[in-house]
Write a protein that holds these residues in place. Structure first.
Motif, PDB file in Angstrom:
ATOM      1  N   UNK A  46       0.843  -1.200   0.000  1.00 23.84           N
ATOM      2  CA  UNK A  46       0.000   0.000   0.000  1.00 23.84           C
ATOM      3  C   UNK A  46       0.883   1.257   0.000  1.00 23.84           C
ATOM      4  N   UNK A  47       1.979   1.217   0.746  1.00 29.08           N
ATOM      5  CA  UNK A  47       2.943   2.318   0.721  1.00 29.08           C
ATOM      6  C   UNK A  47       3.495   2.448  -0.698  1.00 29.08           C
ATOM      7  N   UNK A  48       3.800   1.315  -1.308  1.00 21.46           N
ATOM      8  CA  UNK A  48       4.333   1.314  -2.664  1.00 21.46           C
ATOM      9  C   UNK A  48       3.391   1.972  -3.654  1.00 21.46           C
ATOM     10  N   UNK A  49       2.090   1.702  -3.522  1.00 15.10           N
ATOM     11  CA  UNK A  49       1.123   2.328  -4.429  1.00 15.10           C
ATOM     12  C   UNK A  49       1.116   3.844  -4.246  1.00 15.10           C
ATOM     13  N   UNK A  50       1.173   4.306  -3.003  1.00  9.45           N
ATOM     14  CA  UNK A  50       1.200   5.745  -2.737  1.00  9.45           C
ATOM     15  C   UNK A  50       2.459   6.377  -3.338  1.00  9.45           C
ATOM     16  N   UNK A  51       3.598   5.736  -3.126  1.00 15.42           N
ATOM     17  CA  UNK A  51       4.851   6.256  -3.667  1.00 15.42           C
ATOM     18  C   UNK A  51       4.834   6.230  -5.194  1.00 15.42           C
ATOM     19  N   UNK A  52       4.305   5.157  -5.782  1.00 17.06           N
ATOM     20  CA  UNK A  52       4.249   5.069  -7.239  1.00 17.06           C
ATOM     21  C   UNK A  52       3.397   6.180  -7.836  1.00 17.06           C
ATOM     22  N   UNK A  89      15.143  11.447  -2.043  1.00 19.36           N
ATOM     23  CA  UNK A  89      14.991  10.061  -2.488  1.00 19.36           C
ATOM     24  C   UNK A  89      14.255  10.011  -3.821  1.00 19.36           C
ATOM     25  N   UNK A  90      13.214  10.824  -3.961  1.00 24.91           N
ATOM     26  CA  UNK A  90      12.500  10.898  -5.244  1.00 24.91           C
ATOM     27  C   UNK A  90      13.453  11.387  -6.341  1.00 24.91           C
ATOM     28  N   UNK A  98      19.650   6.096  -7.318  1.00 20.38           N
ATOM     29  CA  UNK A  98      19.067   5.245  -6.289  1.00 20.38           C
ATOM     30  C   UNK A  98      18.197   4.221  -7.009  1.00 20.38           C
ATOM     31  N   UNK A  99      18.369   2.953  -6.677  1.00 16.55           N
ATOM     32  CA  UNK A  99      17.547   1.921  -7.318  1.00 16.55           C
ATOM     33  C   UNK A  99      16.165   1.897  -6.677  1.00 16.55           C
ATOM     34  N   UNK A 100      15.225   1.269  -7.353  1.00 21.97           N
ATOM     35  CA  UNK A 100      13.877   1.128  -6.794  1.00 21.97           C
ATOM     36  C   UNK A 100      13.928   0.357  -5.476  1.00 21.97           C
ATOM     37  N   UNK A 101      14.793  -0.648  -5.395  1.00 20.20           N
ATOM     38  CA  UNK A 101      14.928  -1.430  -4.164  1.00 20.20           C
ATOM     39  C   UNK A 101      15.466  -0.560  -3.033  1.00 20.20           C
ATOM     40  N   UNK A 102      16.484   0.246  -3.329  1.00 26.36           N
ATOM     41  CA  UNK A 102      17.045   1.135  -2.308  1.00 26.36           C
ATOM     42  C   UNK A 102      16.006   2.155  -1.853  1.00 26.36           C
ATOM     43  N   UNK A 103      15.265   2.705  -2.809  1.00 25.92           N
ATOM     44  CA  UNK A 103      14.212   3.662  -2.472  1.00 25.92           C
ATOM     45  C   UNK A 103      13.204   3.005  -1.534  1.00 25.92           C
ATOM     46  N   UNK A 104      12.707   1.844  -1.917  1.00 21.48           N
ATOM     47  CA  UNK A 104      11.712   1.129  -1.105  1.00 21.48           C
ATOM     48  C   UNK A 104      12.244   0.802   0.279  1.00 21.48           C
TER      49      UNK A 104
END
Length: 124
Positions: A46-52, A89-90, A98-104
């Motif tokens: 759910x956090x991922x959807x908000x960030x996306x 981070x964005x 920054x990779x998507x994994x590092x961001x997450x």
């Protein structure tokens, strides 16, 4: 470009985030949302959807990154937890520093569950 609070809330809702309150000022985007997963922990996808939603807006030049401060509720007034994202981070994600994994990972590391906070405050 900076979107107004109503437009940002509508965008987050289009990603399945049940926005209860959202405000934007020069320091941060503050959002409170009702989780669809009212367990004991904040739901990472759910956090991922908000960030996306915000990443997509940034990529479309419709949102200028700012600090994001999110409060996750199980029900009105029943806080499950909080998390945040730093604007850098964005920006670093967009410039491939920054990779998507590092961001997450950075975002997930900011999660503060309400039960952890209340347990620490209740301790002698």
């Amino acid at each position: 470009m900076t979107m107004d609070a109503d437009a940002l809330a509508a965008e987050l809702r289009s990603y399945g985030i049940s926005v209860e309150d959202l405000s934007v000022d020069e320091d941060a985007l503050r959002v409170t949302y009702m989780t669809a997963f009212p367990g004991d922990t904040v739901h990472h996808p759910e956090i991922g959807r908000a960030c996306n939603a915000l990443i997509d807006l940034q990529e479309a030049d419709r949102w200028e990154p700012t600090r994001v401060e999110a409060t996750v509720e199980r029900a009105p007034g029943d806080v499950l937890g909080r998390w945040h994202v730093e604007p850098e981070w964005f920006e670093r994600l967009a410039s491939y520093e920054l990779s998507e994994t590092e961001f997450s990972t950075r975002v997930v590391e900011t999660i503060d569950h309400a039960s952890e906070t209340s347990t620490a405050e209740d301790a002698p």
